[in-house]
Design a protein around this motif. Structure first.
Motif, PDB file in Angstrom:
ATOM      1  N   GLY A 146       0.815  -1.203   0.000  1.00 36.34           N
ATOM      2  CA  GLY A 146       0.000   0.000   0.000  1.00 36.34           C
ATOM      3  C   GLY A 146       0.851   1.256   0.000  1.00 36.34           C
ATOM      4  N   PRO A 147       0.249   2.396  -0.188  1.00 38.79           N
ATOM      5  CA  PRO A 147       0.999   3.654  -0.207  1.00 38.79           C
ATOM      6  C   PRO A 147       1.573   3.973   1.166  1.00 38.79           C
ATOM      7  CG  PRO A 147      -1.358   4.064  -0.244  1.00 38.79           C
ATOM      8  CD  PRO A 147      -1.186   2.590  -0.389  1.00 38.79           C
ATOM      9  N   ARG A 148       2.779   4.450   1.179  1.00 35.37           N
ATOM     10  CA  ARG A 148       3.451   4.845   2.413  1.00 35.37           C
ATOM     11  C   ARG A 148       3.827   6.314   2.315  1.00 35.37           C
ATOM     12  NH1 ARG A 148       7.538  -0.275   3.768  1.00 35.37           N
ATOM     13  NH2 ARG A 148       5.905  -1.879   3.842  1.00 35.37           N
ATOM     14  N   HIS A 149       3.183   7.123   3.130  1.00 35.93           N
ATOM     15  CA  HIS A 149       3.424   8.551   3.123  1.00 35.93           C
ATOM     16  C   HIS A 149       4.416   8.873   4.244  1.00 35.93           C
ATOM     17  CE1 HIS A 149       0.124   9.017   0.286  1.00 35.93           C
ATOM     18  NE2 HIS A 149      -0.627   8.280   1.090  1.00 35.93           N
ATOM     19  N   LEU A 150       5.583   9.323   3.864  1.00 34.30           N
ATOM     20  CA  LEU A 150       6.586   9.677   4.853  1.00 34.30           C
ATOM     21  C   LEU A 150       6.210  10.990   5.520  1.00 34.30           C
ATOM     22  CD1 LEU A 150       9.866   8.728   2.950  1.00 34.30           C
ATOM     23  CD2 LEU A 150       8.607   7.393   4.643  1.00 34.30           C
ATOM     24  N   MET A 272       0.683   1.398  16.509  1.00 31.37           N
ATOM     25  CA  MET A 272       1.331   2.208  15.487  1.00 31.37           C
ATOM     26  C   MET A 272       2.284   1.420  14.598  1.00 31.37           C
ATOM     27  SD  MET A 272      -0.019   5.142  15.930  1.00 31.37           S
ATOM     28  CE  MET A 272       1.004   6.021  14.766  1.00 31.37           C
ATOM     29  N   ALA A 273       2.765   0.281  15.064  1.00 32.65           N
ATOM     30  CA  ALA A 273       3.783  -0.449  14.304  1.00 32.65           C
ATOM     31  C   ALA A 273       3.191  -1.027  13.029  1.00 32.65           C
ATOM     32  CB  ALA A 273       4.381  -1.573  15.152  1.00 32.65           C
ATOM     33  N   PRO A 274       3.922  -1.008  11.925  1.00 32.11           N
ATOM     34  CA  PRO A 274       3.432  -1.628  10.681  1.00 32.11           C
ATOM     35  C   PRO A 274       3.420  -3.144  10.804  1.00 32.11           C
ATOM     36  CG  PRO A 274       5.685  -0.862  10.408  1.00 32.11           C
ATOM     37  CD  PRO A 274       5.241  -0.380  11.758  1.00 32.11           C
ATOM     38  N   TYR A 318      12.580  -1.915  14.519  1.00 28.53           N
ATOM     39  CA  TYR A 318      11.495  -1.133  15.108  1.00 28.53           C
ATOM     40  C   TYR A 318      10.940  -1.886  16.310  1.00 28.53           C
ATOM     41  CZ  TYR A 318       7.262   1.701  15.416  1.00 28.53           C
ATOM     42  OH  TYR A 318       6.263   2.526  15.858  1.00 28.53           O
ATOM     43  N   VAL A 319      10.966  -1.275  17.496  1.00 31.29           N
ATOM     44  CA  VAL A 319      10.507  -1.931  18.717  1.00 31.29           C
ATOM     45  C   VAL A 319       8.991  -2.020  18.701  1.00 31.29           C
ATOM     46  CG1 VAL A 319      10.417  -1.815  21.224  1.00 31.29           C
ATOM     47  CG2 VAL A 319      12.516  -1.177  20.020  1.00 31.29           C
ATOM     48  N   LEU A 320       8.490  -3.240  18.893  1.00 31.95           N
ATOM     49  CA  LEU A 320       7.055  -3.467  18.932  1.00 31.95           C
ATOM     50  C   LEU A 320       6.558  -3.763  20.335  1.00 31.95           C
ATOM     51  CD1 LEU A 320       4.521  -3.797  17.095  1.00 31.95           C
ATOM     52  CD2 LEU A 320       5.036  -6.231  17.045  1.00 31.95           C
ATOM     53  N   HIS A 357      -3.264  -8.523  15.506  1.00 30.62           N
ATOM     54  CA  HIS A 357      -3.493  -9.014  14.145  1.00 30.62           C
ATOM     55  C   HIS A 357      -3.881 -10.489  14.206  1.00 30.62           C
ATOM     56  CE1 HIS A 357      -1.638  -5.285  12.778  1.00 30.62           C
ATOM     57  NE2 HIS A 357      -0.599  -5.563  13.537  1.00 30.62           N
ATOM     58  N   PRO A 358      -5.121 -10.802  14.522  1.00 30.85           N
ATOM     59  CA  PRO A 358      -5.535 -12.216  14.610  1.00 30.85           C
ATOM     60  C   PRO A 358      -5.401 -12.905  13.254  1.00 30.85           C
ATOM     61  CG  PRO A 358      -7.167 -10.747  15.617  1.00 30.85           C
ATOM     62  CD  PRO A 358      -6.206  -9.871  14.862  1.00 30.85           C
ATOM     63  N   GLY A 359      -4.815 -14.101  13.292  1.00 33.61           N
ATOM     64  CA  GLY A 359      -4.696 -14.905  12.081  1.00 33.61           C
ATOM     65  C   GLY A 359      -3.531 -14.562  11.182  1.00 33.61           C
ATOM     66  N   ALA A 360      -2.723 -13.553  11.516  1.00 31.67           N
ATOM     67  CA  ALA A 360      -1.581 -13.198  10.670  1.00 31.67           C
ATOM     68  C   ALA A 360      -0.483 -14.256  10.831  1.00 31.67           C
ATOM     69  CB  ALA A 360      -1.036 -11.823  11.052  1.00 31.67           C
ATOM     70  N   PRO A 361      -0.007 -14.870   9.737  1.00 31.50           N
ATOM     71  CA  PRO A 361       1.015 -15.922   9.824  1.00 31.50           C
ATOM     72  C   PRO A 361       2.413 -15.331  10.013  1.00 31.50           C
ATOM     73  CG  PRO A 361       0.394 -15.607   7.541  1.00 31.50           C
ATOM     74  CD  PRO A 361      -0.474 -14.670   8.338  1.00 31.50           C
ATOM     75  N   CYS A 362       2.671 -14.782  11.162  1.00 34.10           N
ATOM     76  CA  CYS A 362       3.968 -14.147  11.426  1.00 34.10           C
ATOM     77  C   CYS A 362       5.048 -15.209  11.642  1.00 34.10           C
ATOM     78  CB  CYS A 362       3.875 -13.234  12.645  1.00 34.10           C
ATOM     79  SG  CYS A 362       2.670 -11.896  12.463  1.00 34.10           S
ATOM     80  N   HIS A 363       6.290 -14.807  11.429  1.00 31.63           N
ATOM     81  CA  HIS A 363       7.445 -15.696  11.573  1.00 31.63           C
ATOM     82  C   HIS A 363       8.350 -15.113  12.653  1.00 31.63           C
ATOM     83  CE1 HIS A 363      10.551 -18.416   9.337  1.00 31.63           C
ATOM     84  NE2 HIS A 363      10.502 -18.639  10.631  1.00 31.63           N
TER      85      HIS A 363
END
Length: 448
Positions: A146-150, A272-274, A318-320, A357-363
């Motif tokens: 998606g678009p990322r606006h700095l 706030m974290a992506p 980035y600290v989450l 983020h329920p269901g996100a297949p994170c590693h």
């Protein structure tokens, strides 16, 4: 086939044979009759010993997910015959892990609003080993381009230190000043200016603090002494607080005075974290040379003296999520204590990720301080991918050579075993030293 025949065939399967996806038991012949031979046992705890004879004799089918993603009913007798007559097992593609379930109520931590999920593993889980590894197909990560606006640096600072954080510091700083018979009347604008001076002093370091307010030609810090006087800065520095000392409820928490700030920052980081796929959990040192019971000394680290924090971060640093290390007084949910302190840290971070983020297949990636076979199994039940180095004594007595024996082999030699249940791969290879890695996702082949 009857249920008794299916049980006999399942017991004769080799370790390399695929497990069935579904076992369908058809209704008995006399299910709707006036008189049935129903079981006489407890209805809530049905076992094989008290099933009625008509149900044991009922026909059953086993469904597998084939490579073309179509459901096929495979006769169990032919599958068992194939597994006993050929060395190459049937590779089952496209199988999805079953979601973990738990009948226990979630445990709510006293220091966080994120619910902790009880582990689905039994206390004494037994694992079997095999030479072939057929990993489960975990859900694939869908890239979001998606678009990322700095934005400006001030925008990102306001996201982290928002009005809630500033008001928290202002409120309890004024309360502590009143308790010391000093009315400070600190405002939000003064608190922001105070934090700005602290950030500036971290980039431009002088031997003594009062030098920032000197007006000599060789130390001109007009940006500081024009913003706030030295007396006002000293008052805020000596009275800065994050909680009311008269109402500290958690005596066992050695960071109780900073816990409200930690909780607010973790909530901000979580929102706030992506969202990314890869996360790293490790320790981080905050330098400190004063006296405190939680101060650590770690030899060989860039920062040897200070506070140790558990940090969950993205691949870019980035600290989450973070939490303080307190030794034996660490805050571990009772449900995670059976898995150990290191596994408890990973599972708490996993709770934060799945809450946001329920269901996100994170590693998740972590080192051998946290790794254990039950931890990888629990993460598999939660449909989370995990990879990390593992210590030799935490492989549940896996049938791999010891590190002492493995050092005598040629460099580049590797051996691996796959555990059941969980499909957890443990690989050991000889490099400059013996390295052991465990994963519930990766495979050995292809070698590269």
């Amino acid at each position: 086939m009857s249920l008794n025949q299916i049980i006999d065939e399942l017991e004769q399967l080799d370790d390399d044979a695929p497990l069935p996806r579904d076992i369908i038991i058809l209704p008995p012949d006399n299910a709707n009759a006036d008189i049935t031979d129903e079981d006489s046992g407890d209805e809530e705890f049905v076992t094989l010993n008290n099933l009625p004879g008509s149900q044991l004799r009922a026909h059953a089918e086993i469904k597998y997910m084939c490579s073309d993603s179509e459901e096929d009913s495979v006769p169990l007798s032919s599958l068992a015959k194939r597994s006993r007559t050929t060395e190459e097992p049937l590779i089952v593609e496209g199988r999805q892990p079953e979601p973990s379930t738990s009948n226990s109520a979630p445990v709510i931590s006293s220091t966080s609003a994120v619910p902790f999920v009880d582990p689905t593993l039994p206390k004494n889980q037994n694992y079997t080993r095999r030479n072939r590894h057929n990993p489960h197909d975990r859900p694939q990560w869908q890239e979001n381009h998606g678009p990322r606006h700095l934005q400006t640096p001030m925008y990102y600072f306001d996201c982290m230190f928002d009005d809630c954080v500033i008001k928290l510091l202002v409120k309890y700083t004024n309360i502590y000043g009143i308790q010391k018979n000093k009315v400070g009347n600190v405002t939000t604008s003064e608190m922001k200016c105070f934090l700005a001076i602290l950030l500036y002093s971290g980039y431009t370091v002088v031997p003594r603090r009062y030098m920032y307010w000197e007006k000599s030609t060789d130390s001109d810090f007009s940006i500081i002494y024009n913003a706030m006087s030295m007396d006002r800065f000293t008052f805020m520095m000596t009275h800065l607080h994050c909680c009311d000392n008269a109402h500290i409820t958690t005596e066992s928490d050695k960071f109780a005075k900073l816990r409200p700030l930690f909780d607010i920052l973790n909530e901000i980081f979580l929102n706030m974290a992506p969202l990314e796929e890869i996360y790293s959990i490790d320790e981080a040192m905050v330098p400190y040379y004063g006296g405190h019971s939680c101060k650590q000394f770690i030899r060989g680290k860039p920062i040897r003296w200070g506070y140790k924090f558990w940090v969950g971060a993205t691949r870019l640093g980035y600290v989450l999520w973070f939490d303080s290390y307190q030794g034996h007084a660490a805050i571990i949910p009772p449900a995670y204590r059976q898995l150990g302190m290191g596994a408890g840290v990973i599972l708490r971070f996993a709770d934060y990720l799945q809450f946001r983020h329920p269901g996100a297949p994170c590693h998740l990636f972590f080192d051998n301080f946290f790794s254990s076979i039950p931890l990888f199994h629990e993460l598999s039940n939660r449909e989370l991918k995990a990879t990390g180095t593992i210590r030799e004594d935490r492989t549940k007595k896996g049938p791999l050579p010891s590190n002492k024996e493995f050092k005598k082999t040629e460099r580049g030699t590797f051996k691996y075993k796959s555990s059941q249940p969980g499909h957890i791969l443990v690989c050991k290879w000889n490099d400059n030293s013996v390295v052991s890695v465990a994963s519930n996702l990766e495979n050995i082949e292809p070698l590269h």
